[in-house]
Write an enzyme that holds these catalytic residues in place. Structure first.
Site, PDB file in Angstrom:
ATOM      1  N   SER A 153      -7.916  39.474  22.109  1.00 37.94           N
ATOM      2  CA  SER A 153      -8.432  40.168  20.917  1.00 37.94           C
ATOM      3  C   SER A 153      -9.874  40.635  21.036  1.00 37.94           C
ATOM      4  O   SER A 153     -10.348  41.373  20.173  1.00 37.94           O
ATOM      5  CB  SER A 153      -8.329  39.260  19.698  1.00 37.94           C
ATOM      6  N   LYS A 185     -10.389  44.259  20.809  1.00 32.22           N
ATOM      7  CA  LYS A 185     -10.371  44.963  19.519  1.00 32.22           C
ATOM      8  C   LYS A 185     -11.749  45.518  19.179  1.00 32.22           C
ATOM      9  O   LYS A 185     -11.870  46.489  18.436  1.00 32.22           O
ATOM     10  CB  LYS A 185      -9.847  44.017  18.417  1.00 32.22           C
ATOM     11  N   TYR A 207      -1.488  48.660  22.493  1.00 23.98           N
ATOM     12  CA  TYR A 207      -2.124  47.458  21.949  1.00 23.98           C
ATOM     13  C   TYR A 207      -2.033  46.276  22.929  1.00 23.98           C
ATOM     14  O   TYR A 207      -3.031  45.627  23.246  1.00 23.98           O
ATOM     15  CB  TYR A 207      -1.462  47.098  20.603  1.00 23.98           C
ATOM     16  N   TYR A 235     -10.462  35.076  13.212  1.00 25.21           N
ATOM     17  CA  TYR A 235      -9.242  34.851  12.450  1.00 25.21           C
ATOM     18  C   TYR A 235      -9.566  34.161  11.124  1.00 25.21           C
ATOM     19  O   TYR A 235     -10.607  34.419  10.529  1.00 25.21           O
ATOM     20  CB  TYR A 235      -8.214  34.037  13.271  1.00 25.21           C
ATOM     21  N   VAL A 252      -7.251  34.912  22.124  1.00 18.36           N
ATOM     22  CA  VAL A 252      -6.413  33.746  22.421  1.00 18.36           C
ATOM     23  C   VAL A 252      -6.363  33.406  23.921  1.00 18.36           C
ATOM     24  O   VAL A 252      -5.793  32.396  24.298  1.00 18.36           O
ATOM     25  CB  VAL A 252      -4.974  33.852  21.846  1.00 18.36           C
TER      26      VAL A 252
END
Ligand code: GLU
Length: 304
Positions: free
Chosen positions: A61, A64, A188, A240, A258
């Site tokens: 992530s 992102k 993605y 998160y 992760v």
């Protein structure tokens, strides 16, 4: 800086190897949980490394943040019609919240939000072309052409992306995904599978510590206003549903993945990256968060 890093990292040795590997992605389940690496890069180019700082890992992530930077460069504030910038308070792959909020993800750093970013980046291109453009941005800001996608991780993720597929399909039913769901998922998942090490990630994030300007490459990457916004979203949404706990413990904007990596920006000072694959119950590196808390304490770097 080297001393700050060593003192802080040595103080959390008992945490290394604890936590749970992200075994829901088969290719990540095989990583040795005992890895631990950390790097600090200052705005004037001084680098300090500790442990496995040169070992490549899956950035997951953390990618992102690169997608968000590129999308803000492409369409600016138009993005906020399709994604909010509020903390989610829910798991990063929650379906319930997305349905209640009619297919508009809470923020760009949960999976649903990043699927929308991938949809915008695709812009009627094939996933291959889109991926090569994003990768060349990452190579450019890292000043390292060797950075690439781990195809084994990407394929493993694409073949098990059932939850992400449901998020994307639901958003497509709400007209918040324009391209084919399969192309969005391929883009993605492949971006999550970029492999980098701690030192490379520090270099790649330096523009966010320099108000959008990379002082080593002497290059403007994004406007100061956009850099501040990205840092604010990292502060509020970067970890998160444990973003509040991370802000409380570390006090700096950052993004976790992760794969066990966490990158933290110290505005006008530099960037810190840690990596250790064992995750806490919210999906953030357990030893990595403890190390960042110790680094923030020893260095007294904070924005508060
Ligand atoms: N590729 C992971 C997923 O979509 C990314 C999760 C993460 O790092 O937050 O589940």
């Amino acid at each position: 800086m080297q001393q700050i890093l060593e003192t802080a990292c040595k103080s959390i040795q008992d945490k290394i190897g604890t936590g749970q590997i992200a075994n829901y992605i088969p290719a990540l389940a095989r990583i040795n949980p005992k890895h631990f690496g950390a790097s600090i890069l200052s705005l004037d180019g001084e680098v300090s490394n500790y442990g496995d700082s040169k070992v490549l890992f899956s950035i997951q992530s953390i990618s992102k943040v690169f997608s968000l930077t590129l999308v803000l460069r492409m369409i600016g504030d138009e993005l906020w019609k399709r994604v909010h910038h509020e903390p989610s308070g829910n798991a990063f792959n929650s379906i319930v919240q997305l349905e209640m909020e009619r297919g508009i993800p809470r923020n760009p750093f949960i999976n649903a939000g990043a699927l929308v970013l991938s949809d915008i980046l695709l812009k009627n291109k094939s996933p291959e072309i889109c991926l090569s453009e994003v990768l060349s941005f990452i190579q450019d800001v890292s000043r390292d052409p060797s950075i690439g996608i781990d195809t084994e991780v990407a394929e493993s993720e694409i073949s098990t992306a059932h939850r992400n597929a449901s998020l994307a399909n639901f958003m497509k039913s709400c007209q918040n995904i324009e391209h084919e769901v399969a192309a969005v998922l391929e883009t993605y998942c492949s971006l999550c599978a970029v492999s980098m090490n701690c030192e490379q990630l520090c270099r790649a994030f330096l523009y966010l510590a320099g108000e959008g300007f990379d002082p080593i490459a002497k290059k403007r990457i994004i406007s100061p206003e956009m850099a501040r916004r990205i840092n604010s979203i990292m502060m509020l949404c970067g970890h998160y549903d444990a973003s509040g706990d991370f802000a409380y413990r570390v006090g700096l904007p950052g993004k976790s993945g992760v794969g066990g990596g966490i990158v933290v920006v110290v505005p006008e000072v530099g960037v810190i990256t840690v990596w250790s694959p064992g995750l806490n119950q919210n999906g953030n590196s357990l030893a990595g968060t403890a190390a960042l808390e110790a680094i923030a304490k020893v260095s007294n770097w904070n924005i508060l």
